[in-house]
Design a protein around this motif. Structure first.
Motif, PDB file in Angstrom:
ATOM      1  N   ARG B 162     -23.811 -40.342  39.994  1.00  0.00           N
ATOM      2  CA  ARG B 162     -24.063 -41.079  41.224  1.00  0.00           C
ATOM      3  C   ARG B 162     -23.024 -42.182  41.415  1.00  0.00           C
ATOM      4  N   ALA B 163     -22.583 -42.775  40.284  1.00  0.00           N
ATOM      5  CA  ALA B 163     -21.562 -43.812  40.392  1.00  0.00           C
ATOM      6  C   ALA B 163     -20.204 -43.207  40.751  1.00  0.00           C
ATOM      7  N   MET B 164     -19.934 -42.021  40.215  1.00  0.00           N
ATOM      8  CA  MET B 164     -18.598 -41.438  40.376  1.00  0.00           C
ATOM      9  C   MET B 164     -18.322 -40.850  41.747  1.00  0.00           C
ATOM     10  N   VAL B 165     -19.359 -40.250  42.385  1.00  0.00           N
ATOM     11  CA  VAL B 165     -19.102 -39.531  43.642  1.00  0.00           C
ATOM     12  C   VAL B 165     -18.388 -40.393  44.667  1.00  0.00           C
ATOM     13  N   ARG B 166     -18.646 -41.684  44.627  1.00  0.00           N
ATOM     14  CA  ARG B 166     -18.085 -42.538  45.674  1.00  0.00           C
ATOM     15  C   ARG B 166     -16.630 -42.865  45.448  1.00  0.00           C
ATOM     16  N   GLN B 167     -16.119 -42.517  44.275  1.00  0.00           N
ATOM     17  CA  GLN B 167     -14.764 -42.910  43.890  1.00  0.00           C
ATOM     18  C   GLN B 167     -14.540 -44.406  44.130  1.00  0.00           C
ATOM     19  N   PRO B 168     -15.330 -45.222  43.431  1.00  0.00           N
ATOM     20  CA  PRO B 168     -15.252 -46.672  43.635  1.00  0.00           C
ATOM     21  C   PRO B 168     -13.980 -47.230  43.000  1.00  0.00           C
ATOM     22  N   VAL B 169     -13.636 -48.459  43.345  1.00  0.00           N
ATOM     23  CA  VAL B 169     -12.447 -49.064  42.757  1.00  0.00           C
ATOM     24  C   VAL B 169     -12.699 -49.489  41.313  1.00  0.00           C
TER      25      VAL B 169
END
Ligand SMILES: Nc1ncnc2c1ncn2[C@@H]1O[C@H](COP(=O)(O)OP(=O)(O)O)[C@@H](O)[C@H]1O
Ligand SMILES: [Mg+2]
Lengths: 306, 380
Positions: B162-169
């Motif tokens: 769930r954290a990775m899908v967004r490709q956060p900074v």
């Protein structure tokens, strides 16, 4: 030898305690069930059997002569009726029971829906948001729990009357839309929802309202079911408030008001149809909760919050 | 991908000062661990960075932009929680799709039935991204399950997904491994490090476990009592701790701290035995830190005399707890690899040490440095 004797006495003591417990419980159950027994039995029996208190639970179910039918000019042969048919038929004929049931559904469902719409955001704020005066507000909620509805019914009535809202669905619904009990109950449940879940939702980009409806509501289904039971039972069965604000218009009567129709009978003894309509009025609730009970237990066991 | 600057962050809860002027700068693509005992303010600092908590003072910069007053969702960070915090009523796929839906879809397109019909291509793109991420984490088979139907490790992966899908900074993780069993925890350490290299993102990782900090991070910040005591690469923090507290916190088993004395020439002795070092404080008490691996059980005639009171066998290592005869002092000593732990409980032993790595601290816990390298001091 002594050990065996000891064991035996222990089991007998155990058994007598169990028996005692069950006797007490069964007696309690009988006390609770007795009125229902009477209600159902009366709704099945002929007037004569009710007067003479004969016929057991079911009555003889023999056809009897309907006096009123004779008065209306029927022949004796055509006026012989079955007691069950007579009771339930009169219940529906003398009062628009379906209309009352529909009113009951409209009123209780509207009340419950609006209560949820109001209570959930309130409970969320009280349980999970930090703001100045939160504890004071919660104290106020607790305080309001202590106020009996009857105490404020008069001012409520006056306000509604001045707004010209008596004799309307609004009068039946509006006073109940803010349920402090609902706020309290949901707040207590929301306290158990982990803060991390809410923070995760915030990180995902949900607004606070979105969190209430998309995160808190789904996790709170069991608590909401419990609240639904309280709210719907209370307002379906409420006689006091509808009696005050619905003064003339029979088409706005709720089921309990409908029961009153039978009380006014000339001879005051038309118990059969009255009990029949009582059965009709309580049945939807009992059926609804037999169905809900399943969902309720399911909800509690499913909510393995982690 | 982004660098992170926390400067002069202060936070108090009521009267308790939880963060006291914390400054930390994290470079792009760095794996930084905040490590410290429970209650030292690590989570609070991470939550301030995430925007979940407002600081009372100080600023947060992400990728050079001031984010101090920006809402969490707009900082484009992702957080993995200790409890995983998956939505219990949604499947793993829905859990993973939630941040994407909230970011990429309009309010209309998020409506239950109309949404998927009207914004079909957007939904398909989201589904594709979810599957893609699930593939990298090898949780494709779990996508249709609810969180309650998963094991702890699987939930952990789902939360990562769930954290990775967004490709956060940057990824923020608050003790993500502490609900796992020991074996899985060790395995996940390696996997997280690998994931960090593969994603090339900035990681800020909170833990109370110094082993995690030592094994995984590029840099570790040791926090205590609302302050960062030391910030640097793990081997440096381990070899060269800035204070007594750091020395005691990092390393397992704990470093042995012995009472020491400094004579007027600056010569140091501990428990009556000279240590080849010179300190610039004379005639004062000091504390001498010796790690278990610097001690050994064949100290010869001038070793500290003691008795083995406990053997701690870790398989790859064997530690002896030795109660010294002369003083009320216990030492933890690593057994020599080649001697197979011949000493047994109750044996009298003489504890010796390799002098070159001894650490010295003033009574208030600050580090004291020998002015003469150990080798020279010894020969002098
Ligand atoms: N919301 C809060 N209200 C009051 N005190 C808090 C709150 N959150 C944390 N604290 C206090 O702040 C201190 C640091 O907490 P935290 O950052 O969670 O520590 P850590 O994560 O290092 O264990 C603790 O003493 C804790 O009791
Ligand atoms: Mg914490």
């Amino acid at each position: 030898m002594s050990e065996a004797a000891l064991g035996a006495s222990a089991t007998t003591r155990f058994a007598t305690r169990e028996v005692l417990k069950h006797v007490v419980l069964i007696l309690g159950a009988l006390v609770v069930l007795l009125p229902f027994y009477v209600m159902i039995s009366y709704s099945l029996k002929a007037p004569a059997e009710l007067m003479q208190n004969t016929g057991g639970f079911f009555g003889s179910q023999a056809d009897f002569l309907d006096d009123r039918c004779i008065l209306l000019g029927g022949t004796e042969a055509s006026c012989m009726v079955n007691p069950i048919a007579y009771n339930y038929d009169s219940a529906f004929r003398e009062a628009p029971l379906f209309r009352y049931l529909l009113n009951g559904i409209i009123v209780t469902v509207s009340i419950f829906v609006i209560q949820v719409i109001v209570a959930l955001p309130c409970a969320y704020a009280l349980a999970k948001l930090k703001f100045w005066g939160r504890d004071a507000v919660f104290g106020l909620v607790l305080f309001c729990l202590l106020i009996p509805v009857h105490a404020i019914s008069l001012p409520l009535y006056v306000v509604l009357a001045q707004l010209g809202l008596t004799n309307s669905y609004a009068a039946l619904v509006i006073p109940w839309t803010i349920s402090v009990f609902g706020i309290f109950l949901m707040r207590q449940f929301f306290m158990t929802v982990p803060d991390d879940l809410i923070d995760a939702a915030r990180m995902d980009g949900m607004s606070e309202y979105s969190i209430v409806w998309n995160v808190m509501l789904p996790t709170a289904i069991p608590a909401l079911m419990a609240f639904a039971i309280f709210s719907i039972v209370a307002h379906w069965n409420d006689y006091f408030w509808p009696r005050i604000v619905i003064t003339g218009d029979r088409s706005l009567f709720t089921p309990p008001l409908g029961l009153r129709e039978f009380r006014g009978d000339a001879d005051g003894s038309n118990f059969g149809p009255m009990m029949a309509s009582a059965v009709v009025i309580v049945t939807p609730l009992i059926v609804a909760f037999l169905l809900m009970q399943r969902r309720f237990i399911e909800g509690i066991t499913l909510s393995g919050m982690k | 991908m982004a660098s992170i600057e926390l400067s002069r962050i202060q936070k108090r809860f009521g009267t308790a000062e939880v963060l006291k002027d914390v400054t930390l700068s994290i470079a792009d693509r760095e794996f930084v661990t905040l490590v410290g005992p429970s209650g030292c303010g690590k989570s609070t600092l991470l939550r301030i960075l995430a925007g979940l908590e407002a600081a009372d003072g100080g600023t947060v910069q992400i990728a050079g932009q001031d984010m101090t007053r920006v809402r969490p969702a707009h900082r484009n960070l992702a957080m993995v929680f200790q409890s995983y915090a998956l939505y219990p009523h949604l499947t793993i796929a829905q859990n993973m799709a939630t941040p994407l839906k909230l970011r990429d879809l309009s309010r209309w397109a998020r409506l239950p039935v109309i949404g998927p019909l009207s914004a079909r291509s957007a939904y398909r793109a989201i589904g594709e991204q979810v599957r893609e991420t699930a593939r990298t984490l090898q949780i494709e088979a779990l996508l249709d399950r609810k969180p309650s139907q998963l094991s702890g490790g699987q939930r952990q992966r789902a939360a990562l997904g769930r954290a990775m899908v967004r490709q956060p900074v940057a990824f923020l993780m608050d003790e993500p491994l502490s609900n796992l069993d020991a074996a899985l925890r060790v395995h996940m350490r390696a996997e997280l490090s690998e994931l960090h290299r593969r994603l090339g993102a900035t990681f800020v990782y909170v833990t109370h476990d110094q082993a995690e900090a030592l094994t995984m991070s590029d840099k570790m910040a040791v926090m205590m009592g609302g302050r960062i005591l030391q910030f640097g690469p793990p081997d440096q923090v381990f070899a060269n701790p800035a204070t007594l507290d750091v020395a005691e916190f990092v390393g397992s088993p704990k470093i042995n701290i012995l009472p020491g004395e400094v004579d007027h020439d600056g010569r140091v002795s501990a428990l009556g035995r000279g240590i080849p070092a010179r300190l610039l404080v004379d005639g004062r008490l000091a504390k001498v830190g010796l790690r278990p691996e610097q001690l050994h059980l064949d100290g010869g005639a001038d070793g500290w005399l003691g008795r083995v009171v406990h053997r701690e066998n870790l398989g790859h290592d064997l530690y002896f707890h030795v109660a010294l005869d002369a003083d009320d002092q216990r030492l933890v000593v690593r057994g020599a690899q080649d001697r197979n732990g011949a000493e047994s409980l109750g044996d009298a032993v003489r504890v010796g040490f390799k002098p070159d790595r001894a650490l010295f601290f003033a009574p208030d816990g600050t580090r004291l440095h020998s002015v003469v390298p150990a080798k020279l001091a010894e020969s002098a």
